[in-house]
Scaffold this active site. Sequence first.
Site, mmCIF file in Angstrom:
data_model
loop_
_atom_site.group_PDB
_atom_site.id
_atom_site.type_symbol
_atom_site.label_atom_id
_atom_site.label_comp_id
_atom_site.label_asym_id
_atom_site.label_seq_id
_atom_site.Cartn_x
_atom_site.Cartn_y
_atom_site.Cartn_z
ATOM 1 N N TYR A 1 1.642 9.051 0.055
ATOM 2 C CA TYR A 1 2.118 8.036 -0.879
ATOM 3 C C TYR A 1 0.996 7.477 -1.744
ATOM 4 O O TYR A 1 1.223 7.096 -2.890
ATOM 5 C CB TYR A 1 2.773 6.878 -0.111
ATOM 6 C CG TYR A 1 3.958 7.291 0.701
ATOM 7 C CD1 TYR A 1 5.224 7.387 0.131
ATOM 8 C CD2 TYR A 1 3.826 7.614 2.045
ATOM 9 C CE1 TYR A 1 6.318 7.778 0.885
ATOM 10 C CE2 TYR A 1 4.911 8.005 2.809
ATOM 11 C CZ TYR A 1 6.154 8.083 2.215
ATOM 12 O OH TYR A 1 7.230 8.480 2.966
ATOM 13 N N HIS B 1 13.387 5.516 -2.860
ATOM 14 C CA HIS B 1 12.123 5.758 -2.162
ATOM 15 C C HIS B 1 10.930 5.677 -3.114
ATOM 16 O O HIS B 1 9.790 5.459 -2.683
ATOM 17 C CB HIS B 1 12.152 7.136 -1.495
ATOM 18 C CG HIS B 1 11.100 7.315 -0.451
ATOM 19 N ND1 HIS B 1 11.253 6.878 0.845
ATOM 20 C CD2 HIS B 1 9.863 7.864 -0.503
ATOM 21 C CE1 HIS B 1 10.167 7.159 1.540
ATOM 22 N NE2 HIS B 1 9.308 7.758 0.746
ATOM 23 N N LYS C 1 11.910 3.127 11.669
ATOM 24 C CA LYS C 1 12.206 4.269 12.527
ATOM 25 C C LYS C 1 11.771 3.992 13.962
ATOM 26 O O LYS C 1 10.749 3.364 14.200
ATOM 27 C CB LYS C 1 11.469 5.508 12.002
ATOM 28 C CG LYS C 1 11.952 6.003 10.645
ATOM 29 C CD LYS C 1 11.150 7.212 10.208
ATOM 30 C CE LYS C 1 11.631 7.747 8.861
ATOM 31 N NZ LYS C 1 10.834 8.914 8.418
ATOM 32 N N HIS D 1 3.620 3.385 9.079
ATOM 33 C CA HIS D 1 3.306 4.761 9.455
ATOM 34 C C HIS D 1 2.562 4.791 10.785
ATOM 35 O O HIS D 1 1.820 3.871 11.110
ATOM 36 C CB HIS D 1 2.435 5.428 8.387
ATOM 37 C CG HIS D 1 3.181 5.758 7.140
ATOM 38 N ND1 HIS D 1 2.564 5.960 5.920
ATOM 39 C CD2 HIS D 1 4.509 5.937 6.909
ATOM 40 C CE1 HIS D 1 3.477 6.245 4.996
ATOM 41 N NE2 HIS D 1 4.657 6.239 5.573
ATOM 42 N N ARG E 1 8.905 2.536 -2.773
ATOM 43 C CA ARG E 1 7.995 2.562 -1.627
ATOM 44 C C ARG E 1 6.708 3.312 -1.992
ATOM 45 O O ARG E 1 5.605 2.839 -1.724
ATOM 46 C CB ARG E 1 8.714 3.238 -0.453
ATOM 47 C CG ARG E 1 7.889 3.385 0.821
ATOM 48 C CD ARG E 1 8.811 3.922 1.928
ATOM 49 N NE ARG E 1 8.083 4.342 3.107
ATOM 50 C CZ ARG E 1 7.684 3.528 4.086
ATOM 51 N NH1 ARG E 1 7.915 2.232 3.993
ATOM 52 N NH2 ARG E 1 7.049 3.985 5.138
ATOM 53 N N ARG F 1 11.964 1.271 3.355
ATOM 54 C CA ARG F 1 12.835 2.435 3.292
ATOM 55 C C ARG F 1 14.250 1.933 2.993
ATOM 56 O O ARG F 1 14.583 0.775 3.266
ATOM 57 C CB ARG F 1 12.830 3.194 4.610
ATOM 58 C CG ARG F 1 11.455 3.690 5.057
ATOM 59 C CD ARG F 1 11.560 4.369 6.411
ATOM 60 N NE ARG F 1 10.275 4.896 6.877
ATOM 61 C CZ ARG F 1 9.423 4.229 7.653
ATOM 62 N NH1 ARG F 1 9.717 2.989 8.050
ATOM 63 N NH2 ARG F 1 8.283 4.773 8.037
#
Length: 225
Positions: free
Chosen positions: A183, A148, A75, A174, A151, A50
């Site tokens: 994705y 992005h 994250k 994830h 990715r 990211r």
Amino acid sequence: MILVKNKKVPNKIISYFSEDEIRIMINYLNNSKDLKKLTMICVLYETGARVSEFINIKLNDLNLSDNASITLYGKGNKTRVVPISEELVKLINKYLKEIYINYVDDYLFYSNYKKQYERTSINKIIHNFIIILKAKYPTNFNGSYSPHSFRHTKATHLYNNGTPLLYIKDFLGHSTVSSTEIYATPDSKKQREEILKNSKSIKTKNKYSNKKKDNLDNWLKNNMK
């Protein structure tokens, strides 16, 4: 009390690059001898990072020896170690040797103002780069791209080359496979090739010879008067 249902809107389609387009980028940057941008693009693609993870990569996050990898901080303070190729190791070492100056807090990449990159700066770099590529290669780069997209591109290429979704999920950081499926979009060209390759061709066999067809036609004419 009247409940108003949320209006359904279509999922936003994220543009991604084909394998040919990634090669075009690398060749273009190699020929232009823009070592810094080449290294940035290759790190973005290979790590599937990211933007927030990318701009926070520091020298201590690099393992450029055996089982080479880059540590990313995602994250929720989640950490993941992403493997990188020998080619990227060589490229990073070349960048560190020939260009890199440690201006700020050991960040791997820094702006022209000798400061840590901001997200908006990376967006602008990619946006301007794609404009150049679109002008030079008008039959390619027809989507709407952002950092992005690299990715999404990496996830799609892994998926198309047979990597299980569970592995891609961990690679991208994830929490669920359902997030990864967004994705992992099959390449339409490859999808078409696979469908046609694995489909049985349907051939119609003529039931009647030419002589029998003529006899049948004559019989129909005589009996349909």
